[in-house]
Design a protein around this motif. Sequence first.
Motif, PDB file in Angstrom:
ATOM      1  N   GLN A 124      40.549  41.974  39.501  1.00  0.00           N
ATOM      2  CA  GLN A 124      41.182  41.027  38.720  1.00  0.00           C
ATOM      3  C   GLN A 124      41.952  41.550  37.266  1.00  0.00           C
ATOM      4  O   GLN A 124      42.915  41.244  36.656  1.00  0.00           O
ATOM      5  N   ALA A 125      40.968  42.442  36.723  1.00  0.00           N
ATOM      6  CA  ALA A 125      41.431  43.268  35.659  1.00  0.00           C
ATOM      7  C   ALA A 125      42.439  44.033  35.807  1.00  0.00           C
ATOM      8  O   ALA A 125      43.435  44.149  35.074  1.00  0.00           O
ATOM      9  N   LYS A 172      44.856  43.522  38.165  1.00  0.00           N
ATOM     10  CA  LYS A 172      45.718  42.539  38.310  1.00  0.00           C
ATOM     11  C   LYS A 172      46.386  42.271  36.836  1.00  0.00           C
ATOM     12  O   LYS A 172      47.805  42.209  36.754  1.00  0.00           O
ATOM     13  N   LYS A 173      45.591  41.844  35.898  1.00  0.00           N
ATOM     14  CA  LYS A 173      46.289  41.680  34.556  1.00  0.00           C
ATOM     15  C   LYS A 173      46.950  42.879  33.903  1.00  0.00           C
ATOM     16  O   LYS A 173      47.729  42.570  33.268  1.00  0.00           O
ATOM     17  N   SER A 174      46.216  44.186  34.328  1.00  0.00           N
ATOM     18  CA  SER A 174      46.908  45.183  33.718  1.00  0.00           C
ATOM     19  C   SER A 174      48.383  45.762  34.300  1.00  0.00           C
ATOM     20  O   SER A 174      49.083  46.068  33.498  1.00  0.00           O
ATOM     21  N   GLN A 175      48.775  44.969  35.516  1.00  0.00           N
ATOM     22  CA  GLN A 175      50.113  45.185  36.049  1.00  0.00           C
ATOM     23  C   GLN A 175      50.489  46.822  35.766  1.00  0.00           C
ATOM     24  O   GLN A 175      49.941  47.265  36.634  1.00  0.00           O
ATOM     25  N   LYS A 222      43.096  49.718  28.773  1.00  0.00           N
ATOM     26  CA  LYS A 222      43.837  48.259  29.138  1.00  0.00           C
ATOM     27  C   LYS A 222      42.546  47.653  30.381  1.00  0.00           C
ATOM     28  O   LYS A 222      42.349  46.650  30.170  1.00  0.00           O
ATOM     29  N   ASN A 263      40.382  44.215  30.044  1.00  0.00           N
ATOM     30  CA  ASN A 263      40.457  43.035  30.817  1.00  0.00           C
ATOM     31  C   ASN A 263      38.998  42.749  31.527  1.00  0.00           C
ATOM     32  O   ASN A 263      38.864  41.768  31.709  1.00  0.00           O
ATOM     33  N   SER A 265      36.756  38.994  31.169  1.00  0.00           N
ATOM     34  CA  SER A 265      36.798  38.296  32.327  1.00  0.00           C
ATOM     35  C   SER A 265      36.156  36.990  32.182  1.00  0.00           C
ATOM     36  O   SER A 265      35.096  36.934  31.242  1.00  0.00           O
TER      37      SER A 265
END
Length: 835
Positions: A360-361, A363-366, A373, A377, A381
């Motif tokens: 998920q981290a 995914k947030k970093s993109q 980063k 993230n 969480s």
Amino acid sequence: MSENFSLLLLLLLVGVGSSKAKVNIEWQIGGVIDYSSRVGKEQKIAMKMAVQDFQSSKAGSTQLAKANIEWHIGGVIDYSSRAGKEQKIAMEMAVQDFHRSTAALELIHKKRVQAIIGTVPVAEAALVSVIDKTATNIPIVSLTSPAINLPPQQMLQKLPSSIIQMSDDITLHTQCIAAIVGMFRWRKVMVIVENNDFSVYSGLVTFLSDSLREVNSEVEQHLAFPSLTSLPNPETTIKEELKKLMGRSNRVFVLLHCSLELAILIFDKAKQMGMMEKGYVWIVPEEIASLLHALNSSAFDNMQGLLGFTTNFVHSNKSFKQFKTKFRKIYELKYPEEEEYSRPSIFALRAYDAIWTIAQAIKKSQAQFSSVKLLKNILSSNFKGLSGNITFKNGKLAKNSTFQIINVVGASYREVAFWIPLFRFCKTNNISNKYVKELDPVYWPGGLQTVPKGWSLSNEKKPLKIGVPATGAFNQFVSVSYDQGHNETLITGFSVKVFEAAVKRLPYHLPYVLVPFYGSYDDMVKQVFYKGLDAAVGDTEIMADRYQYAEFSQAYVESGLLMIVPVKPNKSKEIWLFMNVFTTEMWLLMVGMHLFIGFIIWLLEREDNHDLKGFGSMLWFSVTVIFFAQREPLRNNLSRLVLAPWLFVILIVSASYTASLTSILTVSRLQPSIQDIETLQITNAVVGCNGNSFIVRYLINVLNFKPGNIKKIESINDYPMAFERGDISATFFTVPHAKVFPKDFPLSFDISEAILRVTESGQIKQLEEDMLSSFKCASSSSTDMIDNQSIGPQPFFGLLFISGGVSGFAFFVAILRLVENKLQILNLLRATLIK
């Protein structure tokens, strides 16, 4: 044959797509896991499941590319030959010595990973950041349980923010162990630690000691086992180490840190050596208790009665049930020989949640390809995982776990309570529930029904040999006599009764036999030290120099050294001694009341009674009333009403005065013949004492009496005759109050606590009144005693209030009559003038 037995490297390749342009970014996540252990096997499967589940979920289906899992370090060895066996052991020892920190560095430099996950202890993770500054911002998610925050202080003063601990803090685990120990009131424990992680586990004992201190317990001894893989002959080593523990009297053992594999061998040998029988206590941590489902029936047979704790998590929700079903299928395919024991533990759940946290981290970093980063993230969480809520505070799981206390019985285990941090037990895992002061019934090793006392003598069947002084000066405390009719020695006395009452308060049976000791008190204490006696009971004074030989119980009588001298009659009397009977307030009140009542009677009688016409007659009447010798008759009924209660007051006060004056005259005649110790020394006087007590040494070494001026008198009955003959001028006694135990003897704690309970119940006070009433004495100056005996007005307030109320009413009536008479006279004068 092929077997993966050492370090596991997990390479996670992730492609992330941007919403504006198709950009493929490859994220590499390295893993360090020992999958030769049960925990490693579960974590390996759980992490693979997490990757697959995330990819198939809505969160990862459109943005994550297919993951590639690579497993490294394996071996193909023929174990049937002697050479193969030696090669396996040598390789395992070499891999063990090859620290996980080295593996992490290799992942960072060779694999170029952006994060690391696995069973990397915090100290080794910190070492990675110290050795390689480029790794400072690379997230390292530690799955080590518990989270042990023990970096080498000489290398690091503060943990890097990149280290994330996916488990509870070690202090929660040690507090839970301490809570169990405190619940059953064990005073000392023996600790076993498997030292296989960069020597950081030596500090575990310190954490446990701090927690035990909160429940008045301590670590008596700790034993560090080498890593199981480093032992050429594990069974022999374990047997030898357990023999060391078996030789101690303590019977409470805590496996503070230990792998499941080593624990199985320890309990197997403990069962063979009789260390799983009645009287023994075993407590295991979460890393063992949470894996009990993976044991076969023979292993359970060796662990009957042990206590442990596991992290409590929700078993009933849909997500866990789906995970459990899928996990078991994969585990049974991978390890068919363990099909029966394929349930996931808390370690599998946390490994699964850790992968989801990283995914998920990512995914947030993109499109921001940055470990900094990614770390940010991860630390931010906040989601509900299988093991609980996943949120972090200061690099650790923010939510404190609730532990389930378990007890091994039969082929499984059962819960006996739940523990919530801060030393609280409750029946369920709901924090709002009422806390309990005791656990559900526990099945103890050997089938014992009562709580083990936590210690044992070398021979349990042999009763304790308790010495009592047979030549003491005071038979009230210890009396030793021989009954010829029954051919037995009778031992009784106040100290013996207190000991018997304390033994009855113990939570276990204590066999003992009282043995008369005919030497000195110092020799009796030394016999306890030299194991000639197991303990001693009697009028034994606590002395500083005796602490080098023994310990003492809780005091049950106030201690002190008493000097007794004959009294010297004093023929002279104080001139105003009689005035000390009443306080000044009492004298003033009585004189004032007496004059006031005499005045009222005179006021009422002066017109009709010729004997009370003048003021002098009133004063004489007041004097004669005191002795009930008044001859003047009272003619007014109201004056009789005033005098009646006052005569009763005079009667009561006179009787009290007579009794108190007699007591004061007696006390004033009693004065000590010698005022202080200095007088004894100056006059070179001879003093007496019990020759078997410490007083002889005390008089010579501390009070500086000459040895020739000390007369040893054995019996208290001989002291009056010695005073009459003039053999001694004074004598010294001690106020005895303690029981003697060997150094580090656990019974001393239990007896002290039992004595406190006996004291609180009032039983000791009753024993003192029944057995020591003739022994009690008090010393004070005659002046102090006279001052204390002076009587104030408080005891007579009731009588004075009645008499004063009646007198006040009569005074009011007398004033009204006087005013009325005056008005009549004025009216007569006015009528005469008018005529």
